[in-house]
Design a protein around this motif. Structure first.
Motif, PDB file in Angstrom:
ATOM      1  N   LEU A  29     -24.321   8.352   2.486  1.00 39.78           N
ATOM      2  CA  LEU A  29     -25.366   9.017   3.064  1.00 39.78           C
ATOM      3  C   LEU A  29     -26.545   8.445   3.065  1.00 39.78           C
ATOM      4  CD1 LEU A  29     -26.299  11.604   4.570  1.00 39.78           C
ATOM      5  CD2 LEU A  29     -26.435  12.541   2.018  1.00 39.78           C
ATOM      6  N   ALA A  30     -27.106   7.578   2.142  1.00 41.83           N
ATOM      7  CA  ALA A  30     -28.053   6.661   1.698  1.00 41.83           C
ATOM      8  C   ALA A  30     -28.444   5.592   2.601  1.00 41.83           C
ATOM      9  CB  ALA A  30     -27.962   6.220   0.248  1.00 41.83           C
ATOM     10  N   GLU A  31     -27.165   4.941   3.008  1.00 39.23           N
ATOM     11  CA  GLU A  31     -27.278   3.861   3.881  1.00 39.23           C
ATOM     12  C   GLU A  31     -27.655   4.427   5.457  1.00 39.23           C
ATOM     13  OE1 GLU A  31     -23.318   1.977   3.986  1.00 39.23           O
ATOM     14  OE2 GLU A  31     -23.748   1.011   1.881  1.00 39.23           O
ATOM     15  N   LYS A  32     -26.876   5.687   5.658  1.00 35.78           N
ATOM     16  CA  LYS A  32     -27.486   6.365   6.840  1.00 35.78           C
ATOM     17  C   LYS A  32     -28.806   6.505   7.117  1.00 35.78           C
ATOM     18  CE  LYS A  32     -22.902   8.340   8.205  1.00 35.78           C
ATOM     19  NZ  LYS A  32     -22.470   9.032   9.229  1.00 35.78           N
ATOM     20  N   ILE A  33     -29.110   7.117   5.948  1.00 32.80           N
ATOM     21  CA  ILE A  33     -30.782   7.593   5.836  1.00 32.80           C
ATOM     22  C   ILE A  33     -31.737   6.414   5.926  1.00 32.80           C
ATOM     23  CG2 ILE A  33     -32.625   8.456   4.254  1.00 32.80           C
ATOM     24  CD1 ILE A  33     -30.511  10.610   3.565  1.00 32.80           C
ATOM     25  N   ALA A  34     -31.324   5.210   5.252  1.00 33.50           N
ATOM     26  CA  ALA A  34     -32.081   4.338   5.241  1.00 33.50           C
ATOM     27  C   ALA A  34     -32.234   3.532   6.778  1.00 33.50           C
ATOM     28  CB  ALA A  34     -31.134   3.169   4.241  1.00 33.50           C
ATOM     29  N   VAL A  35     -30.883   3.175   7.464  1.00 32.62           N
ATOM     30  CA  VAL A  35     -30.770   3.093   8.665  1.00 32.62           C
ATOM     31  C   VAL A  35     -31.792   3.776   9.711  1.00 32.62           C
ATOM     32  CG1 VAL A  35     -29.433   2.346  10.758  1.00 32.62           C
ATOM     33  CG2 VAL A  35     -28.737   1.871   8.668  1.00 32.62           C
ATOM     34  N   GLN A  36     -31.882   5.014   9.569  1.00 32.66           N
ATOM     35  CA  GLN A  36     -32.504   5.905  10.490  1.00 32.66           C
ATOM     36  C   GLN A  36     -33.877   5.755   9.958  1.00 32.66           C
ATOM     37  OE1 GLN A  36     -31.690   7.754  13.171  1.00 32.66           O
ATOM     38  NE2 GLN A  36     -29.729   6.813  12.847  1.00 32.66           N
ATOM     39  N   THR A  37     -34.193   5.567   8.955  1.00 33.67           N
ATOM     40  CA  THR A  37     -35.562   5.373   8.493  1.00 33.67           C
ATOM     41  C   THR A  37     -36.269   4.172   9.217  1.00 33.67           C
ATOM     42  OG1 THR A  37     -35.255   6.365   6.190  1.00 33.67           O
ATOM     43  CG2 THR A  37     -37.205   4.941   6.613  1.00 33.67           C
ATOM     44  N   LEU A  38     -35.498   3.034   9.211  1.00 33.62           N
ATOM     45  CA  LEU A  38     -36.022   1.819  10.037  1.00 33.62           C
ATOM     46  C   LEU A  38     -35.876   2.124  11.601  1.00 33.62           C
ATOM     47  CD1 LEU A  38     -34.183  -0.847   7.966  1.00 33.62           C
ATOM     48  CD2 LEU A  38     -36.444  -0.242   7.862  1.00 33.62           C
ATOM     49  N   VAL A  39     -34.928   3.042  12.075  1.00 27.47           N
ATOM     50  CA  VAL A  39     -34.915   3.178  13.509  1.00 27.47           C
ATOM     51  C   VAL A  39     -36.041   3.997  13.957  1.00 27.47           C
ATOM     52  CG1 VAL A  39     -33.819   4.772  15.038  1.00 27.47           C
ATOM     53  CG2 VAL A  39     -32.197   3.231  13.545  1.00 27.47           C
ATOM     54  N   LYS A  40     -36.382   4.879  12.987  1.00 32.25           N
ATOM     55  CA  LYS A  40     -37.757   5.782  13.337  1.00 32.25           C
ATOM     56  C   LYS A  40     -39.015   4.699  13.457  1.00 32.25           C
ATOM     57  CE  LYS A  40     -36.280  10.579  12.484  1.00 32.25           C
ATOM     58  NZ  LYS A  40     -36.553  11.218  13.729  1.00 32.25           N
ATOM     59  N   ARG A  41     -39.029   3.846  12.556  1.00 35.03           N
ATOM     60  CA  ARG A  41     -40.258   2.922  12.595  1.00 35.03           C
ATOM     61  C   ARG A  41     -40.103   1.459  13.072  1.00 35.03           C
ATOM     62  NH1 ARG A  41     -39.683   6.110   7.900  1.00 35.03           N
ATOM     63  NH2 ARG A  41     -41.902   7.031   7.210  1.00 35.03           N
ATOM     64  N   TRP A  42     -38.970   1.409  13.932  1.00 31.58           N
ATOM     65  CA  TRP A  42     -38.547   0.175  14.375  1.00 31.58           C
ATOM     66  C   TRP A  42     -39.845  -0.495  15.563  1.00 31.58           C
ATOM     67  CZ3 TRP A  42     -35.793  -3.439  12.751  1.00 31.58           C
ATOM     68  CH2 TRP A  42     -35.339  -4.309  13.496  1.00 31.58           C
ATOM     69  N   ALA A  58     -26.526  -0.767  11.238  1.00 34.23           N
ATOM     70  CA  ALA A  58     -25.855  -0.551   9.894  1.00 34.23           C
ATOM     71  C   ALA A  58     -26.518  -1.083   8.670  1.00 34.23           C
ATOM     72  CB  ALA A  58     -24.521  -0.657  10.108  1.00 34.23           C
ATOM     73  N   LEU A  59     -26.318  -0.566   7.651  1.00 29.58           N
ATOM     74  CA  LEU A  59     -26.812  -1.462   6.122  1.00 29.58           C
ATOM     75  C   LEU A  59     -25.537  -1.595   5.627  1.00 29.58           C
ATOM     76  CD1 LEU A  59     -28.904  -2.393   4.681  1.00 29.58           C
ATOM     77  CD2 LEU A  59     -29.211  -0.009   3.624  1.00 29.58           C
ATOM     78  N   ASN A  60     -24.983  -2.870   5.477  1.00 34.94           N
ATOM     79  CA  ASN A  60     -23.712  -3.180   4.696  1.00 34.94           C
ATOM     80  C   ASN A  60     -23.877  -3.845   3.474  1.00 34.94           C
ATOM     81  OD1 ASN A  60     -22.098  -2.355   7.092  1.00 34.94           O
ATOM     82  ND2 ASN A  60     -22.089  -4.297   7.918  1.00 34.94           N
ATOM     83  N   GLY A  61     -24.133  -3.058   2.569  1.00 37.73           N
ATOM     84  CA  GLY A  61     -24.300  -3.574   1.326  1.00 37.73           C
ATOM     85  C   GLY A  61     -25.856  -3.762   1.328  1.00 37.73           C
ATOM     86  N   ASP A  62     -26.365  -5.196   1.041  1.00 34.68           N
ATOM     87  CA  ASP A  62     -27.749  -5.397   1.171  1.00 34.68           C
ATOM     88  C   ASP A  62     -28.266  -6.068   2.450  1.00 34.68           C
ATOM     89  OD1 ASP A  62     -26.652  -7.845   0.889  1.00 34.68           O
ATOM     90  OD2 ASP A  62     -27.863  -8.427  -1.053  1.00 34.68           O
ATOM     91  N   THR A  63     -27.130  -5.890   3.542  1.00 32.75           N
ATOM     92  CA  THR A  63     -27.391  -6.752   4.824  1.00 32.75           C
ATOM     93  C   THR A  63     -27.532  -5.827   5.784  1.00 32.75           C
ATOM     94  OG1 THR A  63     -25.814  -8.617   4.133  1.00 32.75           O
ATOM     95  CG2 THR A  63     -26.327  -8.330   6.345  1.00 32.75           C
ATOM     96  N   LEU A  64     -28.828  -5.948   6.561  1.00 31.82           N
ATOM     97  CA  LEU A  64     -29.127  -5.163   7.531  1.00 31.82           C
ATOM     98  C   LEU A  64     -28.661  -5.820   8.842  1.00 31.82           C
ATOM     99  CD1 LEU A  64     -30.654  -2.566   8.886  1.00 31.82           C
ATOM    100  CD2 LEU A  64     -32.694  -4.327   8.990  1.00 31.82           C
ATOM    101  N   VAL A  65     -27.635  -4.902   9.697  1.00 35.07           N
ATOM    102  CA  VAL A  65     -27.197  -5.169  10.760  1.00 35.07           C
ATOM    103  C   VAL A  65     -27.942  -4.677  11.904  1.00 35.07           C
ATOM    104  CG1 VAL A  65     -25.178  -5.306  12.157  1.00 35.07           C
ATOM    105  CG2 VAL A  65     -24.903  -5.198   9.795  1.00 35.07           C
ATOM    106  N   ILE A  66     -28.352  -5.681  12.851  1.00 36.28           N
ATOM    107  CA  ILE A  66     -29.333  -5.296  13.946  1.00 36.28           C
ATOM    108  C   ILE A  66     -28.608  -5.699  15.221  1.00 36.28           C
ATOM    109  CG2 ILE A  66     -31.655  -5.780  15.445  1.00 36.28           C
ATOM    110  CD1 ILE A  66     -32.561  -6.845  12.490  1.00 36.28           C
ATOM    111  N   LEU A  67     -28.630  -4.686  15.954  1.00 32.44           N
ATOM    112  CA  LEU A  67     -28.063  -4.934  17.643  1.00 32.44           C
ATOM    113  C   LEU A  67     -28.917  -5.217  18.365  1.00 32.44           C
ATOM    114  CD1 LEU A  67     -25.308  -2.111  18.084  1.00 32.44           C
ATOM    115  CD2 LEU A  67     -25.037  -4.298  17.511  1.00 32.44           C
TER     116      LEU A  67
END
Length: 153
Positions: A29-42, A58-67
């Motif tokens: 849930l924390a990873e989803k929230i982190a990704v959505q936080t970045l999506v909203k500010r992208w 996605a956030l895999n560990g400490d790696t941000l995956v960007i498409l």
């Protein structure tokens, strides 16, 4: 004199149980929230041109995956690596995102803005239970934040 209503707080264990029933952990849930936080500010992070051709995925560990949709955009976004890491630290906290991985793929279809009434959104089984639980919250700030979090599911 009018008696003020007592503020009813949600039992965290009840919320945690519903999340577990949905197959979610605190970490996921924390990873989803982190990704959505970045999506909203992208758009603020990388600008409107590149934001329309890429997204935090996605956030895999400490790696941000960007498409991104094309290798040319991948190259340009790589040049913005330090900026993305800096903004990620600002929005998510230090040490959440340490690395960036950029993949080429299809972006999530952009939704049109709609009212944030989440009671009708029942994409996940049990999501309605979370909404019902959040509706019990009498603190308007806490209620709004819970509904925002549930929207990410």
């Amino acid at each position: 004199m009018k008696e003020e209503p007592k503020i009813q707080k949600i039992d965290p264990q009840e919320f945690k149980t519903i999340l577990q029933n949905l197959g979610l952990t605190e970490e996921s849930l924390a990873e989803k929230i982190a990704v959505q936080t970045l999506v909203k500010r992208w758009v603020d992070i990388i600008g409107p041109v590149y934001a329309s051709h890429s997204e935090p995925f996605a956030l895999n560990g400490d790696t941000l995956v960007i498409l991104t949709v094309h290798s040319a955009y991948k190259q340009e976004i790589l040049f913005m690596r330090k900026r993305i890491l800096s903004y990620s630290a600002r929005y998510l906290g230090r040490d959440v995102v340490k690395k960036i991985e950029i993949r080429i793929g299809n972006l999530t279809p952009k939704k049109q803005k709609s009212p944030s009434h989440t009671a009708d959104k029942t994409g996940l089984e049990g999501k309605q239970n979370l909404v019902s639980l959040a509706e019990k919250e009498t603190d308007p700030i806490a209620k709004k934040r819970l509904l925002e979090l549930i929207e990410y599911l």
